[in-house]
Design an enzyme around this catalytic site. Structure first.
Site, PDB file in Angstrom:
ATOM      1  N   ARG A   1      -9.791  16.572  -7.840  1.00 53.01           N
ATOM      2  CA  ARG A   1      -8.768  17.053  -8.781  1.00 53.01           C
ATOM      3  C   ARG A   1      -7.651  17.495  -8.455  1.00 53.01           C
ATOM      4  NH1 ARG A   1     -11.272  21.673 -13.137  1.00 53.01           N
ATOM      5  NH2 ARG A   1     -10.557  22.838 -11.156  1.00 53.01           N
TER       6      ARG A   1
ATOM      7  N   THR B   1      -2.659  19.310 -13.252  1.00 48.91           N
ATOM      8  CA  THR B   1      -2.663  18.260 -14.191  1.00 48.91           C
ATOM      9  C   THR B   1      -4.718  18.809 -14.520  1.00 48.91           C
ATOM     10  OG1 THR B   1      -3.521  16.859 -13.338  1.00 48.91           O
ATOM     11  CG2 THR B   1      -1.672  16.962 -13.625  1.00 48.91           C
TER      12      THR B   1
ATOM     13  N   ASP C   1     -23.129  19.728  -0.437  1.00 53.35           N
ATOM     14  CA  ASP C   1     -23.260  20.743   0.515  1.00 53.35           C
ATOM     15  C   ASP C   1     -24.892  21.104   0.755  1.00 53.35           C
ATOM     16  OD1 ASP C   1     -20.113  21.745  -0.593  1.00 53.35           O
ATOM     17  OD2 ASP C   1     -20.517  23.370  -1.586  1.00 53.35           O
TER      18      ASP C   1
ATOM     19  N   ASP D   1     -24.705  21.671  -5.692  1.00 48.50           N
ATOM     20  CA  ASP D   1     -23.996  21.039  -4.915  1.00 48.50           C
ATOM     21  C   ASP D   1     -24.207  19.739  -4.019  1.00 48.50           C
ATOM     22  OD1 ASP D   1     -22.162  20.265  -3.287  1.00 48.50           O
ATOM     23  OD2 ASP D   1     -20.417  20.678  -4.955  1.00 48.50           O
TER      24      ASP D   1
END
Length: 207
Positions: A102, A106, A201, A198
């Site tokens: 990401r 933006t 992870d 996650d």
């Protein structure tokens, strides 16, 4: 194209083990491998075949062979956890990789790595990611894979939120979506509920 929620008893059983916060990295990875093998069977059910003439030890016959090569494309890094299971079931599959992150300014997903086999345009491409949350990274990855010429694409994920499915169906209506389990929703932080945390992870033992 189709959205298929598998709701398979063995997948549900193994996914429950993965969801448990007490499950360690080794057991998490093992169950993900096993689920990937089960999903590979379902994902490939509709692949096109062509006739081929062969000789068995008894007689001549018309058999079947896959029309197109298969390319697996995990979205880095969590998607790597599905590759071994799929490769066990499809050992001739080639593997490409795509990484999305990401942009902090933006807030949109951007590609930071991509490497694909030369047969991408002619192949049945199966994009792999354990989680489909907002759908932003998955959509961007599929868009970028299409830009490289891929035409026959399926997206396979273990757990999806309704919001992510809607985004894929809207932005890529020509892509089959195969989901191990449909969860309830996204929370205010964009995590799938109940989810499994996650996946990257938990898969790699990082925090």
């Amino acid at each position: 194209m189709a959205t298929i929620i598998l709701n398979h008893p063995l997948i549900d059983h193994k996914l429950t083990i993965m969801r448990n916060k007490e499950t360690g990295t080794k057991e998490f990875r093992q169950n993900l491998d096993e689920i990937a093998m089960l999903m590979a069977y379902e994902v490939t059910k509709s692949l096109p075949l062509q006739n081929i003439e062969i000789e068995t030890p008894i007689c001549s016959m018309t058999g079947k062979k896959l029309v197109r090569p298969i390319v697996l494309v995990p979205i880095l890094r969590a998607g790597l956890g599905l590759v071994d299971g799929f490769k066990t079931m499809i050992p001739t599959a080639k593997v490409g990789h795509i990484g999305m992150s990401r942009n902090e300014e933006t807030l949109l997903p951007e590609e930071y790595y991509a490497k694909f086999p030369s047969c991408l345009k002619e192949a049945d491409v199966i994009v792999l990611d354990p989680m489909l949350a907002t759908g932003g990274s998955a959509c961007a990855a599929i868009t970028n894979i299409k830009k490289r010429g891929a035409k026959n694409i399926k997206f396979a994920c273990l757990v999806a939120a309704p919001e992510g499915i809607q985004v894929i169906e809207t932005e890529h209506s020509d892509v089959d979506l195969i989901v191990g389990a449909l969860d309830e929703k996204l929370n205010d932080k964009g995590y799938i509920v109940p989810g499994l945390g996650d996946a990257g992870d938990r898969l790699f033992g990082t925090d």
